[in-house]
Write an enzyme that holds these catalytic residues in place. Sequence first.
Site, mmCIF file in Angstrom:
data_model
loop_
_atom_site.group_PDB
_atom_site.id
_atom_site.type_symbol
_atom_site.label_atom_id
_atom_site.label_comp_id
_atom_site.label_asym_id
_atom_site.label_seq_id
_atom_site.Cartn_x
_atom_site.Cartn_y
_atom_site.Cartn_z
ATOM 1 N N GLN A 145 -4.439 -17.023 -3.433
ATOM 2 C CA GLN A 145 -4.654 -16.241 -4.641
ATOM 3 C C GLN A 145 -5.788 -16.803 -5.486
ATOM 4 O OE1 GLN A 145 -3.349 -13.216 -5.700
ATOM 5 N NE2 GLN A 145 -2.785 -13.282 -3.550
ATOM 6 N N HIS A 187 1.336 1.455 -5.818
ATOM 7 C CA HIS A 187 -0.022 0.913 -5.896
ATOM 8 C C HIS A 187 -1.010 2.012 -6.265
ATOM 9 C CE1 HIS A 187 -3.824 -0.912 -4.830
ATOM 10 N NE2 HIS A 187 -3.992 -0.031 -3.863
ATOM 11 N N HIS A 205 -6.341 7.251 -2.442
ATOM 12 C CA HIS A 205 -7.202 6.339 -1.696
ATOM 13 C C HIS A 205 -6.484 5.526 -0.631
ATOM 14 C CE1 HIS A 205 -5.602 3.152 -4.271
ATOM 15 N NE2 HIS A 205 -6.174 2.276 -3.474
ATOM 16 N N HIS A 210 0.833 -1.212 0.000
ATOM 17 C CA HIS A 210 0.000 0.000 0.000
ATOM 18 C C HIS A 210 0.865 1.258 0.000
ATOM 19 C CE1 HIS A 210 -3.049 -2.968 1.450
ATOM 20 N NE2 HIS A 210 -3.786 -2.274 0.601
ATOM 21 N N ASP A 263 -9.038 -1.052 -7.978
ATOM 22 C CA ASP A 263 -8.349 -1.450 -6.757
ATOM 23 C C ASP A 263 -8.182 -2.968 -6.676
ATOM 24 O OD1 ASP A 263 -7.069 -0.705 -4.416
ATOM 25 O OD2 ASP A 263 -8.870 -0.824 -3.200
#
Length: 350
Positions: A274, A69, A105, A65, A223
């Site tokens: 994943q 990103h 964000h 983050h 996102d």
Amino acid sequence: MSKISSWGMDVFRIAEYTNHRPLTAVVYTIMQERGLTKALRISCHSLVTYLTQLEGHYRRHVPYHNSIHAADVTQSAHFMLLQPTLENIFTDIETFAVLFASAMHDVDHPGLSNQYLVNTGSELALMYNDESVLENHHLAVAFKLLQTEGCDVLREFSPKQRQLFRRMVIDMVLATDMTKHLDHLAHLKTMVETRKISGNCEISMENYSERIQVLQCLVHCSDLSNPAKPLELYRQWTERITEEFFRQGDLERENGLEVSPMCDRNNSNVEKSQVGFIDYIVQPMWEAWSELVYPDFQFVLDTLETNRGWFHDRIKDNSSTEIRSKDSDVKMTSSHAALTSSQASSNGRL
């Protein structure tokens, strides 16, 4: 920046070329390409000053983050807005709000989940009453930075324009809280069904509620776009979010807390996580989005399937039992899914 309007731009390379300033470079380039600085009378100097300040408030030591990103999410949103179904539908202010929301964000993200901050009684959790803790914090930091000298990119906006812009950005960023994921998925499916029933080729955009729902889903999909990118990029994002999760797990263990799902570096199956992330979070959202803007994003579903196959083929079954079919080998509990996406509130992963 030749691929600024292409899906799967290598933002890691941009970070290298810009001396770790990918967000500033990406957002400024997009704003210029779209002519938004001129259309909205935004000072280029103020824009660069603001973006530099914003990027400086992203924590570079956080593996996932961070501003790389944020740049990736912003570029993905830019690409999505360029597709034929949505092109020329949104106003300049709405487009700028999408780019602004995407860029900020996750600003000042500590690399920890909302639940961790709540469980540890952090100052942020106390300040925001345990509700969308990080999302509220990102918004507060970003809007506070506008008050810094030379940073007011909204200076030429009228009071009504500023109010509308702020409302849209708040609505879009709060929508990145993954506890709201199922609500957004339901809204998206409703929009798809409404479009089918009406037989209208165009998406209904008659009021603020309808327009903001589409934009919220667009930013949310951006996102959650890592698994839909070229495999070499997806794998890098997976490594980063995995390390971020593990660091949180280490802290939880040190503080005598229960280690959150997928955060235990001593007991984790990244490949299976994943596959579950794609099956239960990413693919349903992208399938609904692809139906809404059909046929613009069918290629995303193909990429998702290819990438899922790559991780599925590498699943390590820790119990040494035979790996079963797609439906049985990756049953991800709802709590796993919630944590996965909440921590990836910026393009979550795992």
